[in-house]
Motif scaffolding. Structure first.
Motif, PDB file in Angstrom:
ATOM      1  N   ILE A 279       0.978  -1.591   0.097  1.00  0.00           N
ATOM      2  CA  ILE A 279      -0.063   0.266  -0.093  1.00  0.00           C
ATOM      3  C   ILE A 279       0.821   0.862  -0.352  1.00  0.00           C
ATOM      4  N   GLY A 280       2.067   1.664   0.951  1.00  0.00           N
ATOM      5  CA  GLY A 280       2.889   2.755   1.183  1.00  0.00           C
ATOM      6  C   GLY A 280       3.688   2.861  -0.417  1.00  0.00           C
ATOM      7  N   GLY A 281       4.428   1.833  -0.650  1.00  0.00           N
ATOM      8  CA  GLY A 281       5.043   1.449  -1.753  1.00  0.00           C
ATOM      9  C   GLY A 281       4.058   1.593  -2.902  1.00  0.00           C
ATOM     10  N   ILE A 282       3.101   1.304  -3.570  1.00  0.00           N
ATOM     11  CA  ILE A 282       2.348   1.601  -4.717  1.00  0.00           C
ATOM     12  C   ILE A 282       2.449   3.681  -4.354  1.00  0.00           C
ATOM     13  N   ILE A 283       1.731   3.663  -3.054  1.00  0.00           N
ATOM     14  CA  ILE A 283       1.443   5.585  -3.630  1.00  0.00           C
ATOM     15  C   ILE A 283       2.624   5.976  -3.122  1.00  0.00           C
ATOM     16  N   PHE A 284       4.032   5.530  -2.899  1.00  0.00           N
ATOM     17  CA  PHE A 284       4.812   6.453  -3.306  1.00  0.00           C
ATOM     18  C   PHE A 284       5.334   5.862  -4.706  1.00  0.00           C
ATOM     19  N   ALA A 285       5.351   4.822  -5.180  1.00  0.00           N
ATOM     20  CA  ALA A 285       5.625   4.607  -6.890  1.00  0.00           C
ATOM     21  C   ALA A 285       5.455   5.877  -7.429  1.00  0.00           C
ATOM     22  N   LEU A 286       4.012   5.495  -7.791  1.00  0.00           N
ATOM     23  CA  LEU A 286       2.815   6.850  -8.199  1.00  0.00           C
ATOM     24  C   LEU A 286       2.950   8.150  -7.673  1.00  0.00           C
TER      25      LEU A 286
END
Length: 422
Positions: free
Chosen positions: A50-57
């Protein structure tokens, strides 16, 4: 951290500790978001994802708008990965593996069938898409079942055979698989549990039992939660140092062993294999000779920490813009492989494993390492466990097969297909 300007673009370089700190902050942010979004809890999406995808986006937005360039230093990422798999290896006693019974054998064989099928379907899909078959292989089992580390080895093999761009395609495919495996494993398992009205019959806490000389093997497995909580009182600074030292010795010795195996047999192995083997061997001898005591509660905490940080570092390192650079044929190949994997796991694997709660959780694990990597499999299962409780069998079998045994299929399949069609 170093901040500079390159071609009028603000460049932020995180050093080693800065990258680890960022990964932890992203992990905590993911936990914060998950607690407040019912959809994420309902469908068991792993917190690091969850946190990783938000950061990646966000990083994708910054990259495309050329506002800020974020650069990470992932020096410690492999260390956390190796620590996690070393602890997994120590958790694989022969006694417990025997208790895996037929499910272990079935899961191992089904994993092999999935890997072989991904290779064959990749070749067929490449023919349909009108590209060289090697690209079907390098976007099939190598990145999906093997992950980015596997691509580094087999992508180079394809490049050496004259197929330019194989490494980039493989890395992009691994990124695709990592995201898909992380996002789809929990929801698929949740669907199986709710549709079949499955119940978790476990009345004990599997992951948190204390390994000490005063507890028998059978009694160890069935310690109740209230008894487990008492073991936390035994955790001291000295015991923490002791356990870090034990795992550190396994990692260092295993790394040396892995280099020897690579040199002797001229085969490329993931870096965690050596430490995992050493931990596995010592664990089983320790059960017989009682050389030292291990507090499994503390060891499990170390496992959770290393997994969380490693997976979070992997997610914030994703370069989503690579997916936009994929050609249409490659997207066709990946779509075919993704659809097949989901159908195979949902209908075939779940049925053969027994259509019970353990089988459903193992399906979440297979989606994780069948499309991405073993840490994703563990994260998927832990996310499901937060909602439905722990599956002892799944946490026993999946890490061993996904982290080690599947290479018995993955290595020969990749090498054979690349040499056959390369």
């Amino acid at each position: 951290m170093k901040i500079t300007t390159v071609d009028e673009v603000l460049s932020i370089l995180f050093n080693e500790m800065g990258t680890v700190t960022l990964a932890i902050l992203v992990l905590l942010f993911g936990s914060y978001v998950k607690k407040r979004v019912n959809f994420l809890r309902k469908y068991c999406v792993p917190t690091p994802v969850i946190g990783g995808i938000i950061f990646a986006l966000l990083n994708l937005l910054l990259y495309k708008t050329e506002i800020v360039s974020v650069n990470l230093t992932n020096t410690y990422q492999n260390d956390f990965q190796f620590m996690f798999f070393t602890i997994v290896g120590y958790g694989a006693s022969i006694t417990l593996l025997k208790k895996g019974g037929s499910k272990l054998i079935k899961y191992f064989i089904l994993t092999g069938i999935l890997i072989l099928s991904q290779g064959i379907l990749g070749v067929i899909a490449a023919d349909i898409a009108g590209v060289h078959r090697i690209y079907g292989i390098i976007s099939g089992p190598a990145p999906l079942a093997g992950g980015h580390g596997s691509v580094a080895a087999y992508g180079q093999m394809a490049e050496d055979l004259g197929h330019n761009g194989a490494m980039v395609i493989g890395m992009a495919s691994a990124t695709f698989g990592l995201i898909a495996g992380s996002l789809l494993g929990g929801p698929l398992c949740d669907r199986l549990i709710r549709k079949n009205n499955l119940k978790n019959t476990e009345s004990f806490v599997y992951k948190n039992y204390s390994l000490n000389n005063n507890i028998g093997e059978e009694e160890r497995d069935y310690i109740k939660e209230e008894d487990v909580l008492k073991t936390t009182n035994d955790i001291t600074v000295q015991s923490v140092f002791k356990h870090i030292a034990i795992i550190g010795v396994f990692m260092t010795t295993g790394n040396y062993l892995g280099n020897i195996i690579t040199e002797l047999f001229k085969v490329s192995l993931p870096g965690f294999v050596g430490p995992m083997i050493v931990a596995f061997v010592v664990r089983n001898f320790n059960e017989k000779f009682n050389w030292f005591n291990v507090n499994q509660t503390l060891l499990d905490s170390m496992s959770d920490i290393s997994l969380g940080i490693f997976l979070s570092m992997a997610m914030i390192s994703l370069k989503l813009w690579e997916l936009f650079e994929l050609a249409i044929p490659l997207l066709i190949i990946l779509s075919v492989l993704l659809a097949f994997t989901l159908i195979f796991v949902y209908f075939v694997v779940f049925t053969i494993l027994g259509k019970d709660f353990d089988s459903a959780v193992m399906c979440a694990g297979l989606i994780g390492h069948g499309l991405g990597a073993t840490p994703n499999a563990i994260a998927n299962m832990e996310s499901v466990s937060e909602k439905y409780g722990v599956s002892r069998v799944a946490f026993l079998i999946v890490p061993i097969v996904g982290g080690f045994l599947q290479d018995l299929f993955l290595v020969p399949v990749n090498v054979f297909l690349i040499n056959l069609f390369g």
